[in-house]
Design a protein around this motif. Structure first.
Motif, PDB file in Angstrom:
ATOM      1  N   ALA A 189       0.837  -1.196   0.000  1.00 58.87           N
ATOM      2  CA  ALA A 189       0.000   0.000   0.000  1.00 58.87           C
ATOM      3  C   ALA A 189       0.879   1.256   0.000  1.00 58.87           C
ATOM      4  N   GLU A 190       1.813   1.297   0.886  1.00 59.89           N
ATOM      5  CA  GLU A 190       2.634   2.513   1.019  1.00 59.89           C
ATOM      6  C   GLU A 190       4.056   2.064   1.294  1.00 59.89           C
ATOM      7  N   PRO A 191       5.041   2.585   0.565  1.00 55.85           N
ATOM      8  CA  PRO A 191       6.407   2.120   0.815  1.00 55.85           C
ATOM      9  C   PRO A 191       6.890   2.593   2.188  1.00 55.85           C
ATOM     10  N   ASP A 192       7.219   1.660   3.075  1.00 54.47           N
ATOM     11  CA  ASP A 192       7.768   2.090   4.361  1.00 54.47           C
ATOM     12  C   ASP A 192       9.275   2.236   4.201  1.00 54.47           C
ATOM     13  N   ASP A 193       9.947   2.554   5.316  1.00 52.67           N
ATOM     14  CA  ASP A 193      11.362   2.911   5.205  1.00 52.67           C
ATOM     15  C   ASP A 193      12.236   1.804   4.643  1.00 52.67           C
ATOM     16  N   ASP A 194      12.084   0.579   5.222  1.00 52.09           N
ATOM     17  CA  ASP A 194      12.938  -0.526   4.779  1.00 52.09           C
ATOM     18  C   ASP A 194      12.626  -0.846   3.325  1.00 52.09           C
ATOM     19  N   ASN A 195      11.345  -0.819   3.046  1.00 54.25           N
ATOM     20  CA  ASN A 195      10.910  -1.135   1.698  1.00 54.25           C
ATOM     21  C   ASN A 195      11.511  -0.135   0.716  1.00 54.25           C
ATOM     22  N   ALA A 196      11.503   1.147   1.115  1.00 52.49           N
ATOM     23  CA  ALA A 196      12.046   2.195   0.247  1.00 52.49           C
ATOM     24  C   ALA A 196      13.527   1.949   0.003  1.00 52.49           C
ATOM     25  N   THR A 197      14.249   1.573   1.074  1.00 48.37           N
ATOM     26  CA  THR A 197      15.677   1.300   0.911  1.00 48.37           C
ATOM     27  C   THR A 197      15.869   0.116  -0.026  1.00 48.37           C
ATOM     28  N   GLU A 198      15.033  -0.890   0.149  1.00 45.49           N
ATOM     29  CA  GLU A 198      15.115  -2.074  -0.708  1.00 45.49           C
ATOM     30  C   GLU A 198      14.913  -1.692  -2.173  1.00 45.49           C
ATOM     31  N   MET A 199      13.864  -0.883  -2.405  1.00 44.26           N
ATOM     32  CA  MET A 199      13.548  -0.439  -3.765  1.00 44.26           C
ATOM     33  C   MET A 199      14.741   0.293  -4.362  1.00 44.26           C
ATOM     34  N   ASN A 200      15.245   1.217  -3.566  1.00 44.22           N
ATOM     35  CA  ASN A 200      16.368   2.033  -4.013  1.00 44.22           C
ATOM     36  C   ASN A 200      17.540   1.123  -4.372  1.00 44.22           C
ATOM     37  N   PHE A 201      17.765   0.137  -3.512  1.00 40.22           N
ATOM     38  CA  PHE A 201      18.908  -0.735  -3.716  1.00 40.22           C
ATOM     39  C   PHE A 201      18.683  -1.634  -4.939  1.00 40.22           C
ATOM     40  N   PHE A 202      17.411  -1.949  -5.179  1.00 40.06           N
ATOM     41  CA  PHE A 202      17.097  -2.730  -6.370  1.00 40.06           C
ATOM     42  C   PHE A 202      17.565  -1.966  -7.613  1.00 40.06           C
ATOM     43  N   TYR A 203      17.212  -0.673  -7.647  1.00 39.97           N
ATOM     44  CA  TYR A 203      17.625   0.153  -8.780  1.00 39.97           C
ATOM     45  C   TYR A 203      19.137   0.227  -8.864  1.00 39.97           C
ATOM     46  N   ILE A 204      19.772   0.433  -7.693  1.00 42.88           N
ATOM     47  CA  ILE A 204      21.235   0.535  -7.678  1.00 42.88           C
ATOM     48  C   ILE A 204      21.836  -0.730  -8.291  1.00 42.88           C
TER      49      ILE A 204
END
Length: 1325
Positions: A941-956
């Motif tokens: 539903a909403e990206p929480d902090d860990d999820n956001a870091t995970e997403m970011n790291f996925f892109y990285i």
């Protein structure tokens, strides 16, 4: 008793003293005491009687002296008892004071002891008799000698003993104020005064809050004797502690539900307010006190607290201190922000030092506290707010141009300080009624007067004020109306901001609205173009925000600013009818603009679409206006080509040609309005089927427009470039009016083509034949744009930018999505996909839109100003470009296609880089949302902090993979530009990672691995990669060890300055090679500079702490075994740096930038070593401790490893010779180049070298001083410099002598030597 009293009085009135003495001798002590007590209680004739007793007790006789003492000993407790009337007690004390000097030494000593005892046991409650004590002490100090214990003391010494014992004993809290008052009259030495002030300050905590202000007042009076700094510091630190306690109680109180607070907040604030008033009053009278007060804050802002900030602001009301106080606060604020930035940017500093105390927070706390009646502070707060906004606001760019679009987030210390100023004013405005008028007036004045510099920060503040307190603003609406009068003279950006800000007020205030309309009407006829543009802006804004009844409520129409305080129903039937008349009237005013300059028309076309969307009832009027305007340029004859008339679109003035009608924008506006209306009508008709005349009229207009657009499309496809007089032979150079005219025509035609492409794509509904038409349009467009590029590319200046595309961002997003990732309707889409040029064009337009967003915060075309829509556009672009970049494999069969493929990937990457930077700048808190638009993880539903870091790291990881593929392909297939873009994207994304997270560590490990294993000779790529490495590494740990390894690599790659020395080959980082070593050296030096900044900051911090410790007390000695962690860290950092620089200083760097930068960094290193030495001189002077062994090692290292090498390097730099693995012929060529460059750079070089020599000598000078102070011979490690001596190169000399022996032409060789010698000297200046 009465009789005795009368008798004493009578006898004392008579002349015979002898009788009086005799009578008094006959009375016993008890009788005498009783007489005094009775007469004092009755208050009758007590003064006369005591006078009589004194008269009859001559001080030179023992009996008289004893009797006098008895009177004193009895009267003092009697006055303290509180049984007497005040006047009587005052009379008695007055009499006793007059006679004190007549008492004998021992009597005085007894009397003084009586006072001290009474104070110790707390019997001096009312403090009346304390007035006598100073007189007793003064008399005591005049005595020659007094017996004390078994020996004797002088009166002065005895007094000292008394005061000492008094200050060491316990005081009753009740008498603290009386005692402080009393000591004002006692002559005290500075030592005694210090002792006393300490005692009084210690008593603060034992007193009731209410008693603090009078005590502060007495202390300030006492400070006239001295100890001013101590008094002020004590008072401030007391309140600082109280504030902290109160804050903690509030925090814990909420969790513990404490009913009773030990310090009620309001009471504390009122007491603080009173104390501030007392201090300011004292400073007004005693300028020395003011100087001391300001001096204590000049050294470091670490001592500031909300109380002292409030105090400073109150002192600023005294004119002579005003400037000093604001400069001091400005300095403290900016320094605090800079320190915070420095600490946040370095893990080394974060680990070393605890949290940072923020001055900004203190100032905001002061604003909060000032609610409790601190009127004397509020004026200072207003001044401070404006002072900060004026000093640190955005500055005008070159040629007075203001940069467009304000970045939403404050990054630099100056921006943060400006933002703080705004917060102070906004909070002040909300809290304090008296200053509202002034704040408003000053903000509006600045909006009107500061036309040369950007006023975004004032506009933001004004709009915040409107939102927070619209009703208050209505009370001062005359001020706003007054500002309206200046509208037509203000810059356009200011007008737009101002009107947007006041818009909520216009809805509730009729008179404001009327006055604005009057001003706008006048502006319509302004002689200034900007004035007319302002009028258009204002009118469009009004049209958007005044709804007409029956307008469809669309979700986007909701007010940007809705305020709970505005509860006026603007949508009632009466208002809507009035609104309609009002809107139509405005529209008729706006129609006049259609005959004005292109800029004004452009604004109209940009604004009409939004008006229509907000106010659908105005559709027929708007459409009619556009329709009639379009007809002017439309060729109705169906067989004639081209279908648009370009002649009327331009106008000539003298020999200059100008654009008169932005035809593309006109068509674009018409198309968007038409499409939107058709959509609306379609939904409306499916809901209801009523229609009236108005609708029919509009319907006719719509169908006619459709016909026109179809006809234009058909004929534009048929038209050749010759029809527009724009074939290849046409003149396009901007120097001639024909060229300018053709350029304008070309841009107009391209614009029309673009709009038609968009219109046809939407009308086509994925039919293949329509898409073929679209491709025809594109081919025409492409042909023209190629001609333009070719013709304008010939000129030397690459000034030609492709004109801004007229495609709307919504369309670009739809188009790219279907081109790249749509699985359905393959057949129709294949028409578009088959053209590589078209796909490339679509991507490049997307990148152009993103770039515009990055620079200005909005895009052209419909919905360009709507932040949600533009953010949505960014999200769509991210997923499309990402998909395109990652899913199409790089190996494409055809070589030609491959060329295109690389450029298309390049475009995609550029787009992605711009998206990420834009998002970080303009939507910093929505980065996670942007990254989560790609459906990689399950739909949360909403990206929480860990999820956001995970997403970011996925892109990285995606980009890391891409870069790895680039690097593993070998140097021939390596695409440098693409690799650089990938590195830039990685550096933007890695900023989002928390340095404490595991992903961050993985990122660092990966980048180190890449640097160690990649050996491509590409200096631009190397620069990007190393910058990324440094930026991450500094957040992970101190980079000195990394720098050392890199310096070793650079040394081994470039070789040694002494050509005979073979450098051992070592390669820690393969990225450093012959080609990239110079680039790496410059980057390493910039990092060295950063480390030196940190070290310098730490030493300065330690210095100021040592200074303040020293002034407080000399007890801050360190144990010899334990070294202070900051000192230890500084020494270690410098030690590793010296080793690294030792490598670089022996490296054969190319003459030029790298050499000069190295010389500068060496100079700076020595300056900082000197600062450190000065710090230890200061420490030795105050503490007499031994020097730390580490520091001695550092000095030794500098003497053995750096100074001698510096001198060799100077010789090398001056000789201009360099060696390294360069072939001989290259060497000669380079040598000649260098010699020409060297002469040009000689000036710069010669400055760098003397600076370095000077800083080395300064360092050695202070080392000598430190050696003397610390009794440690530090100079044993230093070798004497030979840099200033004449240099005789033995080999050259031998050769010369040999030559001289061969041919006996002595004179000639002498001449040569004579000419050479001055040259040598000249170089060493």
């Amino acid at each position: 008793m009465r009789a005795e009293m009368d008798k004493i009085v009578t006898l004392s009135d008579g002349d015979s003293t002898a009788e009086l003495q005799k009578y008094l001798s006959s009375l016993t002590n008890d009788q005498l005491v009783t007489v005094i007590t009775n007469s004092a209680l009755k208050g009758k004739k007590v003064g006369t009687m005591i006078k009589g007793i004194f008269k009859g007790s001559p001080p030179n006789s023992t009996e008289g002296s004893d009797r006098r003492l008895l009177v004193y000993q009895h009267c003092i407790p009697l006055c303290e008892s509180g049984d007497l009337q005040t006047e009587v007690a005052a009379d008695i004390i007055g009499l006793l004071m007059l006679e004190t000097h007549a008492l004998s030494g021992p009597s005085l000593a007894q009397l003084a002891s009586l006072f001290v005892e009474a104070i110790k046991v707390g019997k001096m409650g009312s403090g009346k008799s304390l007035e006598l004590f100073p007189t007793v002490l003064t008399a005591l100090s005049a005595c020659e000698a007094l017996s004390y214990g078994k020996g004797e003391l002088s009166g002065e010494e005895y007094k000292k003993q008394l005061i000492n014992s008094l200050c060491s004993s316990r005081w009753d809290p009740q008498c603290v104020i009386h005692l402080t008052t009393m000591f004002r009259d006692v002559p005290l030495s500075s030592e005694e005064l210090r002792f006393l002030v300490e005692k009084v300050l210690r008593m603060f905590t034992k007193l009731d809050l209410q008693e603090i202000p009078p005590l502060v007042y007495q202390l300030l009076l006492l400070s006239a004797k001295g100890c001013k700094k101590q008094v002020l510091d004590g008072i401030i630190s007391y309140f600082k502690e109280q504030d902290i306690r109160q804050e903690e109680e509030q925090k814990h109180g909420e969790s513990l539900d404490l009913e009773v607070q030990s310090i009620p907040q309001d009471q504390l604030r009122h007491v603080e307010g009173t104390a501030i008033l007392h201090i300011v009053f004292a400073i007004r009278l005693d300028h020395e006190l003011g100087r001391e007060f300001l001096k204590s804050f000049k050294t470091s802002y670490g001592d500031l607290c909300p109380f002292s900030v409030a105090l400073l602001l109150s002192v600023a009301r005294i004119q002579r201190y005003e400037e000093q106080v604001f400069d001091l606060l400005k300095g403290a604020i900016i320094k605090s922000f800079k320190d915070e930035q420095l600490q946040q940017g370095s893990k080394f500093l974060q680990d070393l030092l605890p949290g940072h105390n923020s001055v900004a927070q203190m100032i905001l706390d002061t604003v909060k506290n000032s609610v409790f009646g601190w009127d004397h502070v509020t004026q200072g707060l207003v001044q401070l707010g404006f002072f900060l906004m004026d000093s640190f606001g955005p500055k005008p760019g070159p040629f007075g141009k203001t940069t467009e679009g304000s970045a939403t987030i404050a990054r630099t210390p100056a921006q943060q300080a400006c933002k703080l100023g705004g917060q102070v004013l906004l909070q002040g405005f909300k809290m304090h009624e008296p200053i509202r008028g002034e704040i408003l007036e000053q903000v509006l004045n600045r909006l009107v007067t500061k036309t040369a510099s950007p006023v975004n920060h004032y506009l933001d503040l004004f709009s915040d004020i409107v939102v927070s307190a619209p009703m208050i603003l209505l009370e001062s609406s005359p001020k706003v109306t007054e500002t309206f009068d200046h509208l037509s003279y203000l810059p356009l950006a200011t007008v737009q901001g101002l009107l947007k800000a006041v818009q909520p007020l216009l809805k509730v205030s009729m008179c404001l609205k009327d006055s604005l309309i009057l001003v706008l009407r006048k502006a319509m006829f302004s002689s200034q173009l900007d004035g007319r543009k302002s009028a258009v802006t204002g009118f469009l804004l009004l049209l958007k925000n005044f709804k007409v009844l029956g307008s469809l409520a669309s979700s986007q129409c909701s007010q940007a600013v809705s305020s709970s305080q505005i509860q006026v129903d603007v949508h009632s039937r009466y208002n809507s009818a009035a609104n309609e008349a009002f809107c139509l009237e405005i529209l008729s005013s706006l129609r006049r603009c259609l005959g004005q300059q292109a800029d004004v028309r452009l604004m109209l076309y940009e604004g009409f679409y939004d008006v229509l969307r907000r106010n659908s009832q105005l559709a027929s009027s708007v459409m009619q206006t556009l329709f009639s305007q379009l007809k002017r340029y439309y060729e109705p004859e169906q067989d004639l080509l081209p279908p648009v008339k370009l002649e009327p679109c331009i106008t000539a003035l003298g020999d200059q040609v100008y654009l008169q009608e932005p035809l593309g924008h006109l068509v674009s506006c018409t198309v968007h309005c038409l499409l939107w209306l058709q959509n609306m009508r379609r939904t409306a008709h499916s809901n209801a089927d009523d229609s009236d005349d108005d609708d029919e009229e509009e319907e006719g207009c719509r169908s006619e427009l459709q016909t026109i657009l179809e006809s234009v499309t058909r004929r534009m496809i048929k038209s050749e470039l010759e029809d527009f007089e724009l074939d290849k032979s046409a003149e396009f150079s901007m120097g001639f009016s024909v060229g300018v005219k053709n350029n304008i025509y070309a841009v107009l035609v391209m614009g029309v083509y673009e709009v038609l492409m968009e219109y046809n794509f939407i009308k086509a509904n994925y039919s293949k034949s329509h898409f073929e038409d679209l491709m025809e349009l594109f081919n025409r467009y492409h042909k023209l744009s190629e001609i333009l590029k070719e013709k304008l590319g010939k000129g030397r200046a690459p000034s030609h930018k492709t004109p801004r595309s007229l495609l709307s961002s919504g369309f670009v997003s739809t188009l790219l999505t279907v081109l790249f990732s749509s699985q359905s309707r393959e057949e129709a889409l294949s028409v578009l996909r088959s053209s590589g040029e078209f796909v490339r064009y679509a991507v490049s337009v997307a990148v152009q839109k993103i770039q515009q967003l990055e620079e200005t915060g909005h895009t052209d075309g419909p919905d360009g100003q709507n932040t949600d829509k533009t953010f949505r556009f960014l999200c769509d672009m991210t997923s499309v470009l990402m998909w395109r970049y990652t899913n199409i494999p790089s190996v494409v069969e055809d070589a030609g296609k491959k060329e295109k493929r690389s450029s298309l990937s390049h475009l995609c990457l550029e787009g992605l880089l711009r998206i990420f930077t834009t998002c970080q700048q303009r939507y910093p808190d929505r980065m996670a949302q942007l990254l989560s638009t790609m459906d990689i993880l399950e739909d949360d539903a909403e990206p929480d902090d860990d999820n956001a870091t995970e997403m970011n790291f996925f892109y990285i990881r995606q980009f890391q993979r891409a870069l790895f593929t680039q690097l593993s392909g070998g140097e021939d297939e390596f695409n440098s530009k693409e690799a650089q873009l990938l590195v830039s994207i990685l550096s933007v994304l890695s900023r989002q990672l928390k340095p404490s997270s595991q992903q961050f560590v993985q990122m660092i490990t990966w980048i180190v691995k890449i640097c160690k294993e990649t050996s491509f000779e590409d200096s631009a790529f190397c620069k990007g990669l190393l910058s990324l490495l440094f930026n991450l590494h500094v957040l992970y740990k101190s980079p000195v060890s990394l720098l050392l390894e890199l310096c070793q690599d650079i040394h081994s790659q470039l070789g040694d300055i002494d050509q005979d020395v073979e450098v051992e080959k070592q390669s820690n980082f393969a990225i450093v090679n012959m080609k990239t070593a110079t680039t790496a050296a410059l980057l390493v030096l910039s990092q060295v500079d950063r480390v030196l900044d940190e070290v310098d900051w730490l030493i300065a911090r330690k210095k100021s702490h040592t200074a303040s410790d020293k002034s407080d007390s000399g007890e801050a000695t360190q144990t010899a075994g334990q070294q202070d962690p900051v000192e230890k860290a500084v020494t270690l950092q410098l030690g590793t740096l010296l080793t690294a620089l030792n490598e670089l200083v022996q490296t054969a760097l190319l003459p030029g930038t790298s050499t000069i930068t190295l010389l500068r960094e060496l100079t700076r290193t020595y300056s900082i070593l000197t600062t450190l030495v000065k710090y230890y001189i200061q420490v030795c002077a105050s503490q007499h401790g031994a020097l730390p062994a580490r520091f001695e090692k550092l000095v030794k290292l500098s003497g053995s490893h750096l100074t001698p090498q510096c001198y060799s390097f100077i010789t090398y730099a001056q000789s201009g010779e360099f060696s390294g693995g360069v072939a001989d012929d290259k060497k000669k060529k380079k040598r000649s180049e260098v010699n020409t460059a060297a002469s040009a750079k000689l000036l710069r070089e010669t400055k760098a070298i003397p600076n370095l020599i000077f800083s080395i000598e300064q360092y050695e000078k202070y080392l000598i001083t430190l050696s003397k102070k610390s009794k440690v011979n530090l100079m044993q490690y230093m070798k004497l410099s030979t840099s200033r001596d004449f240099r005789i190169n033995a080999a050259t000399l031998d050769a010369a002598l040999q030559e001289q022996g061969d041919s006996q032409e002595t004179t000639e060789s002498q001449d040569v030597e004579e000419t050479q010698e001055p040259k040598q000297k000249k170089r060493k200046q």
